[in-house]
Design a protein around this motif. Structure first.
Motif, PDB file in Angstrom:
ATOM      1  N   VAL A 131       0.810  -1.209  -0.037  1.00 38.38           N
ATOM      2  CA  VAL A 131       0.097  -0.064  -0.052  1.00 38.38           C
ATOM      3  C   VAL A 131       0.797   1.323  -0.136  1.00 38.38           C
ATOM      4  O   VAL A 131       0.628   2.219  -0.495  1.00 38.38           O
ATOM      5  CB  VAL A 131      -1.041   0.241   1.138  1.00 38.38           C
ATOM      6  CG1 VAL A 131      -2.184  -0.677   0.973  1.00 38.38           C
ATOM      7  CG2 VAL A 131      -0.439  -0.115   2.505  1.00 38.38           C
ATOM      8  N   MET A 134      -2.997  -4.762  -4.255  1.00 35.95           N
ATOM      9  CA  MET A 134      -3.490  -3.449  -3.775  1.00 35.95           C
ATOM     10  C   MET A 134      -2.778  -2.351  -4.501  1.00 35.95           C
ATOM     11  O   MET A 134      -3.282  -1.388  -5.062  1.00 35.95           O
ATOM     12  CB  MET A 134      -2.835  -3.425  -2.330  1.00 35.95           C
ATOM     13  CG  MET A 134      -4.009  -4.035  -1.513  1.00 35.95           C
ATOM     14  SD  MET A 134      -5.704  -3.337  -1.746  1.00 35.95           S
ATOM     15  CE  MET A 134      -6.735  -4.681  -0.673  1.00 35.95           C
ATOM     16  N   PRO A 171      -2.858  -1.341   6.545  1.00 37.01           N
ATOM     17  CA  PRO A 171      -2.769  -1.353   4.998  1.00 37.01           C
ATOM     18  C   PRO A 171      -4.203  -0.683   4.435  1.00 37.01           C
ATOM     19  O   PRO A 171      -4.415  -0.275   3.496  1.00 37.01           O
ATOM     20  CB  PRO A 171      -2.352  -2.614   4.661  1.00 37.01           C
ATOM     21  CG  PRO A 171      -1.913  -3.265   5.931  1.00 37.01           C
ATOM     22  CD  PRO A 171      -2.230  -2.466   7.059  1.00 37.01           C
ATOM     23  N   PHE A 229      -5.851   2.099   2.531  1.00 33.87           N
ATOM     24  CA  PHE A 229      -6.505   1.864   1.154  1.00 33.87           C
ATOM     25  C   PHE A 229      -7.741   2.641   1.265  1.00 33.87           C
ATOM     26  O   PHE A 229      -8.193   3.519   0.169  1.00 33.87           O
ATOM     27  CB  PHE A 229      -6.622   0.531   0.932  1.00 33.87           C
ATOM     28  CG  PHE A 229      -7.388   0.131  -0.245  1.00 33.87           C
ATOM     29  CD1 PHE A 229      -6.912   0.605  -1.351  1.00 33.87           C
ATOM     30  CD2 PHE A 229      -8.548  -0.761   0.014  1.00 33.87           C
ATOM     31  CE1 PHE A 229      -7.549   0.024  -2.613  1.00 33.87           C
ATOM     32  CE2 PHE A 229      -9.095  -0.986  -1.396  1.00 33.87           C
ATOM     33  CZ  PHE A 229      -8.857  -0.599  -2.404  1.00 33.87           C
TER      34      PHE A 229
END
Lengths: 315, 286
Positions: free
Chosen positions: A125, A240, B237, B241
């Motif tokens: 990410v 991702m 994470p 996101f």
């Protein structure tokens, strides 16, 4: 030897038990692989019963509500992004690995290796954030107009949309992500080349680059190719970071400035809502299965090559 | 070698130039990534951010922080690492002592390498199907299980690579004194190779805490602090996101802060494993 003192027999029995336990434990990785494959295949089975494999892989319509499940846009998206990423990553990575193994002094190596390890340790990410903040604007505002103006007549560089959320952005992010991996594998392969070959070649008056081209590559090329394939299979499954920059539009791309919708992104984006639509979950798990099968083939082939080249086992 | 205007010398110079350029490119991308995360994340990083869970209106840019995600990530990765350790340490030790370079041993290594290569989204999908079959909802436990699965091959192979570098004499000496292989593994290899093993564990932890795709369906996401194994848990994470995807700049700020915290955790883990290896490497026999 017929020593049958109780202590010894007890320890022999202990050893026997451990040996059995070790055998059972060593089955675990293989069992896990089979279990994952079988579980996904079992859940994807319903859709394979309704549609032919050819319809699924070759269909371009993705409308789960109407029962149309064509995977082709997603397969194409994955292939495009991966190809762009690998093409961008391989030349600099090869040269960097060559520099590390052939030119750099040990002290320089000692500094650079941890830096690459660091790059490999960053979560995906974080790459995604970098992609959204830096790569997407760069591609959208700088590269896209430039290519549009000068090379727009080539279909590969035509721009169909005004943003930077495109295959090229995904490719750049992927390239940076798999770079440390490819560098590490290539470097390890090069380090196993016999030192005598280098010295012999240099002693005959060849330059270092000639030594690399005519002597080292003879030894290392299969290993380097296997390393690149391994990197490619990492790129296939990356979810991702790519998902955040690639635009996620299910079309058949023709240009690197088009958006795409890779397979992992498909799974990640739609998993929450799949339960309500018939066959939707089977289709998504079929996508996961497809991804798994591709990666398994790539991985097994390249690992076997690497094992042979390096004479020892590797990542 | 003295430079002359010959083809081979020009080729050499050109190759060298290209190598420096590529090295610079790789280096520059690393610096740029770190710089992006730092410059965006530092202004957003406040005490409130790391000490509070999200409150009402958080996603419209109101009060609150991302403590839920920090704690959730630590629990998830910590639990996953411990669970993976339970299997991977015996497996790595037995790979060295019992299986060695035998055909079977190398088969196990190949299987582990293949497991390592399986994308995390596939693990996530697999974990989710499994949980559905068992009637579980997205929960901390589910996330821990999937992360353990993800970390198992990484940890085992990293340990295996370390243990292979052990001086063979030590092992043979122990065997010659009459110990069996299990004793060699536990009393000799484990002690001798402890720094390397700890490094492997930290490597796997770093991978686990940074992975988003596998916990997406299995651990879910929640605004509450994780309290129970059966409840969903947030993770860093996913915090990055989800919050980056919102149209509000204040919420995006939090994504940058979360990314910075995640990066710091990963860097600290990576550096401390290096330090530990150097520090405790002194107590081993060379």
């Amino acid at each position: 030897m017929t020593d049958s003192s109780p202590a010894l027999t007890r320890r022999q029995a202990q050893e026997k038990t451990t040996r059995r336990a070790v055998f059972v434990l060593s089955l675990l990785p293989l069992v896990l692989i089979l279990f994952v494959t079988v579980a996904l295949a079992a859940r994807a089975w319903p859709i394979l019963g309704q549609y032919s494999l050819w319809d699924l892989l070759g269909g371009i319509e993705w409308r789960p509500m109407r029962g149309q499940f064509g995977f082709l846009p997603f397969i194409a998206g994955t292939l495009w992004v991966t190809t762009v990423g690998v093409l961008l990553a391989v030349p600099p990575c090869l040269l960097t690995a060559l520099y590390l193994s052939e030119y750099a002094r040990p002290s320089v190596r000692a500094i650079l290796k941890p830096v690459f390890d660091l790059l490999a340790a960053l979560p995906s990410v974080v790459y995604g954030v970098w992609g959204v903040l830096v790569v997407v604007p760069f591609v959208g505002d700088v590269l896209r107009p430039f290519f549009h103006q000068h090379l727009g007549w080539i279909p590969l560089f035509a721009s169909s949309q005004p943003t930077g959320y495109s295959i090229l952005s995904g490719g750049i992010v992927l390239a940076v992500m798999i770079a440390p991996f490819i560098i590490a594998v290539t470097y390890e392969v090069l380090m196993t080349a016999p030192q005598d070959w280098r010295l012999g070649s240099l002693g005959l008056g060849a330059t270092r680059w000639q030594t690399i081209r005519y002597v080292l590559f003879r030894h290392s090329l299969p290993g380097i190719i296997a390393g690149v394939v391994l990197g490619t299979s990492r790129a296939f499954g990356e979810t991702m970071a790519v998902l955040m920059v690639v635009g996620n539009v299910p079309t058949l791309p023709t240009s690197i400035f088009d958006p795409a919708y890779p397979l992992p992104a498909l799974i990640a984006n739609n998993y929450g809502e799949m339960m309500s639509v018939p066959l939707y979950d089977a289709a998504l798990l079929g996508a996961a299965l497809l991804l798994l099968v591709i990666v398994l083939i790539f991985n097994i082939a390249s690992t076997l090559v690497l094992q042979r080249v390096m004479g020892r086992r590797w990542v | 070698m003295k430079f002359r205007w010959q083809r081979r010398h020009v080729g050499e110079a050109l190759a060298k130039l290209l190598m420096f350029l590529s090295l610079g490119l790789v280096f520059a991308s690393l610096v740029m990534i770190l710089w992006t995360v730092l410059s965006k994340g530092l202004p957003a990083l406040t005490w409130q951010m790391v000490s509070q869970a999200p409150k009402g209106g958080f996603y419209l840019g109101k009060e609150g922080g991302i403590l839920n995600a920090i704690l959730g990530s630590l629990y998830l990765a910590g639990g996953g690492t411990l669970l993976a350790l339970l299997f991977s340490l015996p497996l790595a030790l037995s790979l060295e002592t019992y299986l060695g370079n035998s055909r079977w041993g190398n088969g196990v290594r190949l299987a582990l390498d293949v497991l390592w290569g399986i994308p995390s989204i596939v693990y996530g999908a697999f974990g989710f199907t499994l949980m559905l079959a068992l009637g579980m909802r997205a929960s901390l436990l589910g996330g821990i299980l999937v992360l353990a699965l993800l970390e198992l091959p990484i940890m085992t192979r990293a340990m295996d690579e370390v243990i292979r570098r052990m001086p063979r004499d030590l092992e043979l000496a122990a065997l010659a004194l009459g110990s069996n292989k299990r004793e060699v593994a536990v009393h000799v290899i484990l002690r001798q190779m402890l720094p390397g093993i700890v490094t492997a564990i930290l490597l796997a932890f770093g991978r686990g805490i940074g992975d988003a795709a596998s916990v997406l369906f299995t651990a879910g996401y929640t605004d509450h602090l994780p309290t129970s194994l059966m409840r969903p848990a947030a993770s860093l994470p996913l915090a990055v996101f989800f919050q980056l995807g919102t149209p509000f700049p204040e919420v995006q700020q939090r994504a940058y802060a979360a990314a910075l915290i995640l990066t710091i955790i990963v860097l600290v883990v990576s550096l401390s494993s290096r330090w530990l290896a150097a520090r405790f490497g002194r107590f081993t026999v060379r």
